[in-house]
Design a protein around this motif. Structure first.
Motif, PDB file in Angstrom:
ATOM      1  N   THR A   1      37.724  44.480  45.862  1.00  0.00           N
ATOM      2  CA  THR A   1      37.323  44.391  44.463  1.00  0.00           C
ATOM      3  C   THR A   1      36.597  43.077  44.202  1.00  0.00           C
ATOM      4  O   THR A   1      36.765  42.095  44.934  1.00  0.00           O
ATOM      5  CB  THR A   1      38.537  44.488  43.528  1.00  0.00           C
ATOM      6  N   TYR A   2      35.830  43.052  43.139  1.00  0.00           N
ATOM      7  CA  TYR A   2      35.158  41.813  42.757  1.00  0.00           C
ATOM      8  C   TYR A   2      36.176  40.780  42.279  1.00  0.00           C
ATOM      9  O   TYR A   2      35.981  39.581  42.465  1.00  0.00           O
ATOM     10  CB  TYR A   2      34.118  42.087  41.670  1.00  0.00           C
ATOM     11  N   ALA A   3      37.263  41.249  41.660  1.00  0.00           N
ATOM     12  CA  ALA A   3      38.315  40.318  41.242  1.00  0.00           C
ATOM     13  C   ALA A   3      38.881  39.582  42.450  1.00  0.00           C
ATOM     14  O   ALA A   3      39.050  38.357  42.429  1.00  0.00           O
ATOM     15  CB  ALA A   3      39.425  41.066  40.509  1.00  0.00           C
ATOM     16  N   ALA A   4      39.163  40.312  43.522  1.00  0.00           N
ATOM     17  CA  ALA A   4      39.689  39.682  44.738  1.00  0.00           C
ATOM     18  C   ALA A   4      38.685  38.696  45.302  1.00  0.00           C
ATOM     19  O   ALA A   4      39.048  37.591  45.735  1.00  0.00           O
ATOM     20  CB  ALA A   4      40.040  40.750  45.772  1.00  0.00           C
ATOM     21  N   GLU A   5      37.404  39.062  45.279  1.00  0.00           N
ATOM     22  CA  GLU A   5      36.376  38.167  45.796  1.00  0.00           C
ATOM     23  C   GLU A   5      36.291  36.878  44.980  1.00  0.00           C
ATOM     24  O   GLU A   5      35.995  35.804  45.520  1.00  0.00           O
ATOM     25  CB  GLU A   5      35.025  38.879  45.781  1.00  0.00           C
ATOM     26  N   ALA A   6      36.578  36.985  43.685  1.00  0.00           N
ATOM     27  CA  ALA A   6      36.530  35.817  42.803  1.00  0.00           C
ATOM     28  C   ALA A   6      37.832  35.014  42.841  1.00  0.00           C
ATOM     29  O   ALA A   6      37.951  34.014  42.126  1.00  0.00           O
ATOM     30  CB  ALA A   6      36.233  36.248  41.377  1.00  0.00           C
TER      31      ALA A   6
END
Length: 204
Positions: free
Chosen positions: A17-22
């Motif tokens: 997910t983009y959340a995990a990447e951030a």
């Protein structure tokens, strides 16, 4: 290559997910939900996703992880953090929107997006409309938030929006959400959606 194999390869390459990447450890608690709102705001601009993620990480590294801290920072501090992440094209306007959005969240929901969730009562359209009240969050930003939050707000799942289905079409995959979920064999719908969006954005 069969659809199941294509999807398995996509999830292997882009199943994050983009959340995990951030660096957001997404939970149903106020701070990570606010961080996801900020990330969704940044990702919805016409700027590369990697830059938006880097800008979110820079904001969070400057301890701007809660609406109170975001609203309490100076405009220049927000601009500088966005610039540090490479988010320069929209940095001045976005710095103002982040303050306004943080103040709205504090005033309307006591800083807690779970109150918006409660108001929506499981209705995704009501939730999307509520999200679009925040400056800088339009339809695209609301879609991003809903794609990512379905991990912790299961009543929003499965959420595969037009951008995710565009990725499926470009890869020659089915565009029916139920069929994609079946092929994904139980993977988190948020991970599936993020992988499909990356497939839509990846020119390679």
């Amino acid at each position: 290559m069969r659809a199941r194999e294509i999807l398995a390869e996509l999830l292997e390459r882009h199943g994050r997910t983009y959340a995990a990447e951030a660096g957001i450890r997404l939970r149903d608690t106020p701070q990570p939900l606010y961080q996801l709102l900020v990330l969704s705001h940044l990702l919805s601009a016409r700027i590369r996703a990697q830059v938006a993620v880097a800008a979110a990480r820079a904001l969070f590294s400057h301890r701007l992880r809660t609406p109170r801290r975001m609203a309490g920072a100076s405009w220049q501090e927000r601009v500088d953090a966005l610039g540090e992440g490479g988010y320069r094209r929209y940095d001045e306007r976005t710095a103002t929107q982040l303050e306004d959005g943080a103040l709205l969240l504090l005033d309307a929901y006591g800083g807690d997006l779970r109150r918006l969730r409660g108001e929506a009562g499981g209705d995704r359209e009501v939730l999307s409309t509520g999200l679009r009240r925040f400056p800088g969050i339009g339809p695209a930003g609301a879609d991003i938030f809903l794609r990512e939050v379905q991990t912790v707000w299961p009543e929003t799942a499965p959420y595969l929006d037009a951008k995710a289905l565009q990725g499926a079409e470009q890869l020659g995959l089915p565009t029916a959400p139920d069929e994609l979920l079946r092929l994904a064999e139980g993977r988190d719908p948020a991970v599936l959606a993020a992988a499909l969006v990356r497939g839509a954005l990846d020119k390679g």
